[in-house]
Enzyme design. Structure first.
Site, PDB file in Angstrom:
ATOM      1  N   THR A 234       0.846  -1.191   0.000  1.00  0.00           N
ATOM      2  CA  THR A 234       0.000   0.000   0.000  1.00  0.00           C
ATOM      3  C   THR A 234       0.883   1.244   0.000  1.00  0.00           C
ATOM      4  OG1 THR A 234      -1.668  -1.187   1.270  1.00  0.00           O
ATOM      5  CG2 THR A 234      -1.796   1.220   1.297  1.00  0.00           C
ATOM      6  N   CYS A 320      24.374   1.613  11.747  1.00  0.00           N
ATOM      7  CA  CYS A 320      23.960   0.259  11.331  1.00  0.00           C
ATOM      8  C   CYS A 320      25.114  -0.734  11.241  1.00  0.00           C
ATOM      9  CB  CYS A 320      23.274   0.319   9.967  1.00  0.00           C
ATOM     10  SG  CYS A 320      21.954   1.494   9.899  1.00  0.00           S
TER      11      CYS A 320
HETATM   12  N1  PLP Z   1      23.323   4.846   3.106  1.00  0.00           N
HETATM   13  C1  PLP Z   1      24.013   5.727   3.834  1.00  0.00           C
HETATM   14  C2  PLP Z   1      25.185   6.421   3.222  1.00  0.00           C
HETATM   15  C3  PLP Z   1      23.635   5.995   5.159  1.00  0.00           C
HETATM   16  O1  PLP Z   1      24.329   6.874   5.876  1.00  0.00           O
HETATM   17  C4  PLP Z   1      22.525   5.295   5.724  1.00  0.00           C
HETATM   18  C5  PLP Z   1      22.123   5.522   7.113  1.00  0.00           C
HETATM   19  O2  PLP Z   1      22.877   5.975   7.936  1.00  0.00           O
HETATM   20  C6  PLP Z   1      21.838   4.385   4.913  1.00  0.00           C
HETATM   21  C7  PLP Z   1      22.264   4.184   3.618  1.00  0.00           C
HETATM   22  C8  PLP Z   1      20.653   3.632   5.438  1.00  0.00           C
HETATM   23  O3  PLP Z   1      19.570   4.489   5.615  1.00  0.00           O
HETATM   24  P1  PLP Z   1      18.221   4.059   6.322  1.00  0.00           P
HETATM   25  O4  PLP Z   1      18.461   4.238   7.774  1.00  0.00           O
HETATM   26  O5  PLP Z   1      17.200   4.994   5.794  1.00  0.00           O
HETATM   27  O6  PLP Z   1      17.911   2.664   5.966  1.00  0.00           O
END
Ligand code: PLP
Length: 373
Positions: A234, A320
């Site tokens: 959606t 991450c």
């Molecule tokens: N790519 C880059 C360069 C980022 O700095 C980040 C997040 O820090 C991401 C991708 C991932 O983003 P999202 O948190 O929106 O999944």
């Protein structure tokens, strides 16, 4: 609390939050439904999509809404690789990529794709000439960030796009998550481009992938056509509309926002350079929003925890990535494992105040004298 982790997430702009609530109230229907309420929501979705397209130099059919840049990167990289497997299985990327890019590449590698990583110069950039040298008839993708999330280095994306113009079987994916809203980004010559509005005042859970029309891409989510063949589900009209507003504000105010960040970044660089154990890892020409540094012989995680206990929020690597490992990006520019293990990142926004910078410097000073022996 002093929040200096805007590269991980920036607070939603109040006007953007208001737009989200307004859209949720005014358009209660699923834009995919064929009844009158659904059609009204779909028309609004089309209007919002046009706005994002106009702001990014794409056409509306080239805009795919996702849940964030992680999903956008996964969709682009795996989708391109799978759609081009009859041509070849060779991909070129860099050691500076966010884990959503490097993780997607590792997943492909485990399924038979071959990945070559470009070398990083002392200034944090790749050399487009090396891309030319690594290109092969079976190269199907070059995946590179416009600005990396740990050092803030700006990569020569336009030069790479220009040289790939002679290689029609090789696609270019650009992760522009740390670039959009901060520096001008040009979609021309690029096949797919990802970004996440929650990095510049949008709402968390929003992402965008721009995908060049007619370029084959294998969807990663099955479940019906929705507003695009490439991403089922959606359509999230409230998120899309708030993303469009956040992008509009970020583009309209880009220069004034940049000036505030640059002033604070220069102040920080100057003050931190007076500490003998501090090494600034972000190259001089990095975006001012990201300032990566190491404090000699103090692990990045240890310094970050000490700052956090005193109410200052910074990041070690990107939010991450796996803990406890030296930063690949910092290692790439310093060639020094201990320095990479000691690195951490301050990230600024136009919302950062003079008082916060002063307070940060005083907390930094206290932590430095506690931890540096
Ligand atoms: N790519 C880059 C360069 C980022 O700095 C980040 C997040 O820090 C991401 C991708 C991932 O983003 P999202 O948190 O929106 O999944």
């Amino acid at each position: 609390m002093i929040y200096l982790d805007y590269a991980a997430h920036a607070p939603a702009d109040p006007a953007v939050l208001e737009r989200f609530c307004d859209m949720e109230r005014r358009f209660p229907a699923n834009p995919n439904s064929v009844h009158a309420a659904g059609k009204t929501a779909r028309e609004e979705m089309a209007r919002v999509t046009e706005q994002i397209a106009a702001l990014t130099g794409a056409s509306p059919a080239e805009v795919i809404f996702t849940s964030g840049a992680t999903e956008a990167n996964n969709l682009a990289i795996k989708g391109i690789a799978q759609a081009s497997r009859h041509i070849g299985k060779h991909i070129i990327s860099t050691p500076l990529e966010h884990s959503s890019v490097s993780g997607s590449l590792t997943a492909l590698q485990e399924r038979g794709w071959e990945i070559d990583l470009l070398s990083i110069g002392r200034d944090g950039t790749v050399d487009p000439e090396e891309v030319r040298e690594l290109l092969r008839p079976d190269t199907v993708l070059v995946a590179i960030c416009a600005v990396d999330s740990e050092l803030g280095t700006i990569q020569p994306v336009n030069e790479i796009a220009a040289l790939l113009a002679d290689h029609p079987n090789c696609r270019l994916h650009v992760d522009a998550t740390q670039a959009i809203g901060r520096i001008p980004v040009d979609f021309s010559g690029i096949d797919t481009l990802s970004f996440a509005p929650h990095k510049f005042g949008g709402i968390c859970g929003s992402g965008v992938l721009l995908k060049r029309s007619r370029m084959p891409l294998e969807p990663q989510m099955n479940g019906g056509a929705s507003t695009t063949l490439y991403r089922s589900g959606t359509p999230a009209l409230g998120l899309a509309a708030s993303s469009a507003l956040a992008l509009q504000l970020a583009c309209d105010e880009r220069e004034s926002r940049y000036a505030v960040v640059q002033r604070h970044s220069e102040q920080l660089r100057k003050a931190l350079a007076t500490y003998p154990a501090v090494h600034i890892n972000s190259p001089e020409h990095a975006v001012p929003h990201i300032l990566n540094l190491s404090v000699k012989n103090v692990k990045g995680t240890v310094f970050q925890r000490a700052l956090s206990e005193k109410g200052v929020c910074v990041s070690v690597k990107s939010a991450c990535s796996a803990d406890g490992l030296p930063s690949r990006a910092v290692f790439a520019v310093s060639r020094d494992r201990r320095n990479a293990l000691s690195s951490w990142r301050i990230s600024l926004s136009h919302l950062t105040t003079d008082a916060e910078i002063d307070e940060f410097l005083s907390v930094f000073d206290a932590c430095y004298h506690e931890l540096v022996k």
